[in-house]
Write an enzyme that holds these catalytic residues in place. Sequence first.
Site, PDB file in Angstrom:
ATOM      1  N   ARG A 124       0.831  -1.203   0.000  1.00 42.82           N
ATOM      2  CA  ARG A 124       0.000   0.000   0.000  1.00 42.82           C
ATOM      3  C   ARG A 124       0.868   1.257   0.000  1.00 42.82           C
ATOM      4  O   ARG A 124       1.941   1.283   0.618  1.00 42.82           O
ATOM      5  CB  ARG A 124      -0.958  -0.004   1.192  1.00 42.82           C
ATOM      6  CG  ARG A 124      -1.887  -1.203   1.205  1.00 42.82           C
ATOM      7  CD  ARG A 124      -3.013  -1.040   2.203  1.00 42.82           C
ATOM      8  NE  ARG A 124      -3.959   0.002   1.767  1.00 42.82           N
ATOM      9  CZ  ARG A 124      -5.047   0.331   2.449  1.00 42.82           C
ATOM     10  NH1 ARG A 124      -5.332  -0.295   3.588  1.00 42.82           N
ATOM     11  NH2 ARG A 124      -5.853   1.275   1.999  1.00 42.82           N
ATOM     12  N   GLU A 313     -14.515   4.871  -1.674  1.00 47.18           N
ATOM     13  CA  GLU A 313     -14.815   3.687  -0.879  1.00 47.18           C
ATOM     14  C   GLU A 313     -16.176   3.104  -1.215  1.00 47.18           C
ATOM     15  O   GLU A 313     -16.487   1.963  -0.856  1.00 47.18           O
ATOM     16  CB  GLU A 313     -14.739   4.016   0.623  1.00 47.18           C
ATOM     17  CG  GLU A 313     -15.837   4.908   1.145  1.00 47.18           C
ATOM     18  CD  GLU A 313     -15.560   6.395   0.965  1.00 47.18           C
ATOM     19  OE1 GLU A 313     -16.299   7.207   1.559  1.00 47.18           O
ATOM     20  OE2 GLU A 313     -14.612   6.753   0.225  1.00 47.18           O
ATOM     21  N   ARG A 385     -14.863  -4.508   1.606  1.00 43.23           N
ATOM     22  CA  ARG A 385     -15.736  -3.904   0.596  1.00 43.23           C
ATOM     23  C   ARG A 385     -16.070  -4.899  -0.521  1.00 43.23           C
ATOM     24  O   ARG A 385     -17.156  -4.839  -1.102  1.00 43.23           O
ATOM     25  CB  ARG A 385     -15.077  -2.667  -0.011  1.00 43.23           C
ATOM     26  CG  ARG A 385     -14.648  -1.617   0.990  1.00 43.23           C
ATOM     27  CD  ARG A 385     -15.786  -0.813   1.526  1.00 43.23           C
ATOM     28  NE  ARG A 385     -15.311   0.258   2.386  1.00 43.23           N
ATOM     29  CZ  ARG A 385     -15.948   0.725   3.443  1.00 43.23           C
ATOM     30  NH1 ARG A 385     -17.114   0.208   3.787  1.00 43.23           N
ATOM     31  NH2 ARG A 385     -15.452   1.704   4.171  1.00 43.23           N
TER      32      ARG A 385
END
Length: 427
Positions: A124, A313, A385
């Site tokens: 990341r 998101e 998600r």
Amino acid sequence: MTRAPLPWTAPTATDPVRWTVQLPGSKSMSARALVLSALAAGPSTLLRPLRARDTELMAAALRSMGPQVSTVDPERWVVRPRPLAGPADIDVGLAGTVMRFVPPVAGLADGPVSFDGDPYARKRPLGPLLDALRALGVRIDSPSGGLPLTVHGIGKVAGGEVVIDASASSQLVSGLLLAAPEFERGVVVRHVGPPVPSAPHVRMTVQMLRAAGGAVDDTTPDVWRVEPGRLSGRAWEIEPDLSGAVPFFAAALVTGGQVTLAGWPHRSVQPVERLRALLQQMGGEVTFTTDGLTVRGTGAVHGLDADLSDVSELTPALAALAALADSPSRLTGVAHIRGHETDRLAALARELSALGAEVIESHDGLEIRPRPLRGTVFETYDDHRMAHAAAVIGLAVPGVALTDVACTSKTLPEFPALWSAMVNGTS
């Protein structure tokens, strides 16, 4: 300890859902409130915070450097600041908030503070934050330019002016701003590069800093100035998590039902108006009442052409809706979500295609052309998600089998039980 995957078949709805959901607090607000409270001059409380993996990791990270963080009462966390010190070892898990908000705090500690996390966390984006901290006087060892790393704090950070490319994540800016009041000269952060994504989250940081007594000037675009000074302890009223509610709102559209998020405040630091507009474009009706924030399906789900850069998101849940829509969709402006818990664009393209949708992946988004869908195994990639997206599709498509629903513990451990109760109409 490694968490064991939990396979789960998403329940299919046979009737319109009618549900009022009580969700815990916003992850974004909870994380910021914890950091600001640990740096304040006096004790603070977080009322109705989120208790999930990400926020537990944040609490543990701050606790390891000295502040007392009590999470015994799930409705009222108490933070008592203490001098920051190392040595400390911090597990960031997969939490972007921990890996980007805590290193600036560690720069204020007296002693070394080491960071590492889940394997994918090492991929990341973090380098621009580390370079900015070095420019502000912090010594950091990071052989790879990311995790693992060690911050060698000396009890203070000089601060000053710094230039950063935060186009990979708004958290790179927020991390610097949250700790900046404790820097000797504060900070001036100048962003250069493509637009900062998820801009509402930077605005949330600024608003919460001001609420804690911080002096912040954000009048110049892409420039944030934070003056040095002490923050005040306070009671933080944590709003229900809006992004966590989106899959439940999507269920109202898919089934032609109605879902209410209880306890919604009259004024919010979360991007509720943007979400309202998106859901309306896709066929929903959104209202604010004394009961909360209510979304009602109209019996149809429409395609969407939208730049989601400020609410990235939401992309997985909206992509799931797009796969069930009556017309094509184009979702753009979200190249940066390739660096989230997984490469979300590639993962969504792969899994939606496996279900039968026609998906074209671009560098910054997806084109989704609905086709008849079929049940199949849906890989969740340890990404909450992605699990939400699969659950939304499973409402209309029998046999959508998630490889792991336990990954939802990152932000909502109760998700499988709440989702099943909503679909089954039980309390």
